[in-house]
Enzyme design. Structure first.
Site, PDB file in Angstrom:
ATOM      1  N   HIS A 145     -59.516  29.246   6.575  1.00  0.00           N
ATOM      2  CA  HIS A 145     -60.575  28.396   7.058  1.00  0.00           C
ATOM      3  C   HIS A 145     -60.793  27.402   6.230  1.00  0.00           C
ATOM      4  O   HIS A 145     -61.768  27.156   6.087  1.00  0.00           O
ATOM      5  CB  HIS A 145     -61.882  29.348   7.465  1.00  0.00           C
TER       6      HIS A 145
ATOM      7  N   GLY B  47     -51.965  36.798  15.906  1.00  0.00           N
ATOM      8  CA  GLY B  47     -52.596  35.914  14.673  1.00  0.00           C
ATOM      9  C   GLY B  47     -51.291  35.455  13.702  1.00  0.00           C
ATOM     10  O   GLY B  47     -51.261  34.932  12.683  1.00  0.00           O
ATOM     11  N   LEU B  48     -49.879  35.242  14.390  1.00  0.00           N
ATOM     12  CA  LEU B  48     -48.765  35.124  13.633  1.00  0.00           C
ATOM     13  C   LEU B  48     -48.178  33.571  13.882  1.00  0.00           C
ATOM     14  O   LEU B  48     -47.142  32.976  13.856  1.00  0.00           O
ATOM     15  CB  LEU B  48     -47.841  36.018  13.725  1.00  0.00           C
TER      16      LEU B  48
ATOM     17  N   SER C 278     -47.816  30.118  18.891  1.00  0.00           N
ATOM     18  CA  SER C 278     -47.906  28.763  19.735  1.00  0.00           C
ATOM     19  C   SER C 278     -47.377  27.642  18.958  1.00  0.00           C
ATOM     20  O   SER C 278     -46.724  26.802  19.258  1.00  0.00           O
ATOM     21  CB  SER C 278     -49.420  28.642  20.246  1.00  0.00           C
TER      22      SER C 278
ATOM     23  N   GLU D 186     -51.011  20.937  20.171  1.00  0.00           N
ATOM     24  CA  GLU D 186     -52.163  21.803  20.376  1.00  0.00           C
ATOM     25  C   GLU D 186     -53.708  21.415  20.125  1.00  0.00           C
ATOM     26  O   GLU D 186     -54.378  21.855  21.164  1.00  0.00           O
ATOM     27  CB  GLU D 186     -51.858  22.898  19.019  1.00  0.00           C
TER      28      GLU D 186
ATOM     29  N   ASP E 113     -50.830  25.600  10.682  1.00  0.00           N
ATOM     30  CA  ASP E 113     -50.033  26.508  11.324  1.00  0.00           C
ATOM     31  C   ASP E 113     -48.441  25.789  11.633  1.00  0.00           C
ATOM     32  O   ASP E 113     -47.425  26.099  11.686  1.00  0.00           O
ATOM     33  CB  ASP E 113     -50.471  27.195  12.653  1.00  0.00           C
TER      34      ASP E 113
END
Ligand code: GLA
Length: 388
Positions: A37, A127-128, A131, A163, A175
């Site tokens: 975060h 959580g990997l 997308s 995204e 990501d």
């Protein structure tokens, strides 16, 4: 000869589309080692690419139509003309591919029609970053076939735009940068303010250690709303403190004093202390101080749980139980509210840890977690597929 996943994608493309693909591209899922975060606060992150990848086989068409097929959605063929691509209009899994020509066109490229087949091997909802892996593999394919060039970082930003702008998720850049840019054997330090990157050696096995992902199997319904709420809280706090982003602040004590006793104080304390932990973790890794890295991971988890409040009961059980089983450190990874935890654990402690973590989940009444040993792998690339 055994077919690898890229050959499988090529063969499936040929049998479903009726001609061979012009190429196969792949991109990785990611685990964030530390720096959670922080990206939408323009701070530092330290992710690495995992071995699980998403494969995209593709070939140009001579019209202005995009078709998308997925091994994970058998029987579905999604078709759209380039002219009708628009944020909000295309939804569901195929939007992550349909957004690619749209995002490239926004950046001045001229992609034409294309047939795409997707085979995703990154677990969805864990959580990997499945997308990001899909976006990055698809950007690599479409950009290469359109001859639009672009270095890995600018391609990562195109994938992020898919995204953020096309699918409409208010995520940071971590990501997509990880999935596109990471290199084998290394984590990637990213300064999300100026997008400077540095590869940091992450050879756990060389130190007799394993990187263990504990997938809780939980995807929280509220995750999106909570994520957006955290983001807004940080933006509000930055405004209250008179800065354009929390990155402008480096004195944690001074900032939290000025924020009084409420929730904003804890949110900001997490972000600023997490930034400092990322830089300390990089130092620890460069010095081979795995114990130091572990302590920073533990502190990161406590901060995410208590100050940022994005952990979940399952993530806390994962972290506590793997630590009791001998991990040097463990923390939730990714957005939180479910998904996965990452632990650094001595190789010889792995078998007992698998049993202990499973038992802790059972005792808490949670469904069995999935444990995966991972290593720092490579980002997006074109796959060499032998013609047959
Ligand atoms: C999600 C987002 C990232 C990042 C993390 C939290 O994975 O996609 O941009 O904000 O959460 O660190």
């Amino acid at each position: 000869m055994v077919n690898g996943p890229a050959e499988v994608a090529a063969e499936l493309f040929a049998s479903h589309v009726g001609r061979p693909p012009e190429g196969v591209w792949s991109a990785a899922g990611r685990v964030n080692l530390i720096g959670e975060h922080t990206d939408y606060n323009l701070g530092w992150v330290l992710p690495f690419a995992i071995p699980a990848r998403t494969y995209v086989a593709a070939a140009r068409r001579d019209d202005q139509v995009v078709t998308v097929r997925s091994v994970q959605h058998p029987g579905e063929v999604v078709r759209a003309s380039l002219a009708e691509l628009q944020p909000g209009r295309q939804r569901g899994w195929s939007a992550y591919v349909l957004g690619v020509p749209w995002a490239l066109a926004r950046r001045g490229a001229r992609p034409g029609g294309i047939d795409v087949l997707v085979d995703g091997h990154v677990p969805v909802g864990a959580g990997l970053s499945s997308s990001a892996a899909l976006e990055c593999a698809a950007v690599s394919a479409v950009a290469d076939l359109a001859g639009s060039g672009g270095d890995p970082l600018s391609r990562a930003l195109t994938a992020w735009s898919v995204e953020h702008d096309f699918v409409g998720v208010p995520c940071g850049v971590m990501d997509q940068v990880a999935s596109m840019v990471c290199t084998a054997g290394h984590a990637l330090l990213v300064d999300t303010r100026d997008l400077a990157t540095a590869a940091v050696p992450l050879d756990a096995a060389g130190a007799g250690l394993a990187l263990l992902v504990v997938d809780t199997g939980v995807t929280h319904d509220n995750a999106d709303g909570q994520y957006a709420a955290r983001r807004t809280a940080c933006e509000d706090a930055a405004r209250a403190l008179g800065v354009s982003s929390l990155r402008e602040l480096d004195d944690v004590d001074d900032a939290v004093r000025r924020l009084g006793d409420g929730e904003a104080r804890r949110r900001v304390r997490h972000v600023l202390s997490e930034n400092a932990r990322v830089l300390a973790a990089v130092d620890a890794l460069r010095q081979g101080d795995w114990g130091g890295l572990g302590r920073l991971m533990d502190e990161s988890h406590a901060s995410l749980r208590d100050d940022y409040e994005v952990s979940s009961p399952e993530l806390d059980v994962a972290v506590d139980s793997v630590r009791r089983a001998g991990a040097l450190g463990a923390r939730m990874t990714g957005g939180g509210f479910g998904g996965s935890a990452i632990a650094v654990i001595p190789e010889e402690a792995l078998p007992a840890a698998r049993v202990a973590v499973g038992a802790a989940f059972e005792a808490a009444g949670f469904a069995a977690p999935v444990l995966r040993r991972v290593e720092a792998s490579t980002g997006a690339h074109h796959e060499a597929v032998e013609a047959r």
